[in-house]
Design an enzyme around this catalytic site. Sequence first.
Site, PDB file in Angstrom:
ATOM      1  N   HIS A 172     -15.568 -36.347 -24.785  1.00 46.55           N
ATOM      2  CA  HIS A 172     -14.696 -35.817 -25.845  1.00 46.55           C
ATOM      3  C   HIS A 172     -13.214 -36.149 -25.574  1.00 46.55           C
ATOM      4  CE1 HIS A 172     -14.715 -32.568 -29.215  1.00 46.55           C
ATOM      5  NE2 HIS A 172     -13.677 -33.364 -29.361  1.00 46.55           N
ATOM      6  N   GLU A 227     -21.692 -28.895 -26.492  1.00 43.47           N
ATOM      7  CA  GLU A 227     -20.730 -29.222 -25.422  1.00 43.47           C
ATOM      8  C   GLU A 227     -20.245 -27.942 -24.738  1.00 43.47           C
ATOM      9  OE1 GLU A 227     -17.417 -31.501 -26.894  1.00 43.47           O
ATOM     10  OE2 GLU A 227     -18.748 -32.862 -27.943  1.00 43.47           O
ATOM     11  N   ARG A 286     -18.129 -34.968 -34.157  1.00 45.62           N
ATOM     12  CA  ARG A 286     -18.525 -33.696 -33.557  1.00 45.62           C
ATOM     13  C   ARG A 286     -19.985 -33.760 -33.169  1.00 45.62           C
ATOM     14  NH1 ARG A 286     -14.238 -32.313 -32.681  1.00 45.62           N
ATOM     15  NH2 ARG A 286     -13.110 -30.418 -33.241  1.00 45.62           N
TER      16      ARG A 286
END
Length: 326
Positions: free
Chosen positions: A285, A267, A238
């Site tokens: 991602h 993000e 993450r």
Amino acid sequence: MKPQVLVSREVFDETLALLNAVCEVDSNQADTRYSTDELVARLQGKQGAVISTADRIDAGVLDRCPGLRIVSNVGVGYNNIDVPACTARGVMATNTPGVLTDSVADYTFGLVIATCRRMTEGEQHLRSGDWKGSFLKQMLGHDVHGATLGIVGMGRIGQTVARRASGFDMKIIYHNRNRIDAAIEASLKAEYRSLEALLGEADIVVLLTPYSPASHHMIGAAQLALMRPSAVLINVARGGIVDDAALIGALKARRIWAAGLDVYENEPAFNPGFLDLGNVVLSPHLASASEPTRKAMAHTAARNCIAALTGGVPPNLLNPETATAR
Ligand code: DGY
């Protein structure tokens, strides 16, 4: 009357078919990202929400959606959901563990190899038309086989990465909040280290730990300074676990050799400093993004939601107190 469900982002037709059999579904098949106010507006009158990891469900959102009974995340990481706030309001929260483990482990290895062997840099060189032929010292990288792999976060995915690593004859060291079972350690041939010792010893550091306030900026300037100048950092966990500005500084100054990243702070906003660096492999991602895995994630989330709304206990319930309380 059928329960009402919001699906906040586009899902597969089969996922909708599962939900439609039991629920009245409002699905955002246009796939536009909802603002918080739009999400709240869409959730009015809904009992279920099948959401993406980009949707934030906090106390404020929950208070504005009093009819909600289940928040079903399409993703294993659930730092986008305030689980205690859900529990306090009797709202079930679920995620999708297990179904993405192998795909994320595969992708982690892809990033390890791409970063150590400079694969994207090589492709850019070729595409730019600058390639004049192969020569002995061209784009020399680091070997993956035989290297020491430091895994930070030895849960399901970490252990699966360790199994992949044994095929590359790697030495495996790991750090985890709690040391894993001795039998599992032995079967993985993985040795436990403190975070500091792991950072100093590993050729390749892979981050696979969940994001929480405790892991915020777990890797910052001080930790990067402990790594070897030849080391590689891989983050598929993450954004926020790494202090991206500090990482850019370390990559620029060559305090570490390279990084491979699938996740970023804030993000989908992105620190543009990464774009000026040749020694970083960047991906948006995608670690779980194989078609079968993304389908399995969406279907698992749908099943969790259906179970909650039909009086059952969702298989991946994060707050079991909500099931016993009803
Ligand atoms: C997850 O499942 O948490 C992945 O990061 C996909 O969002």
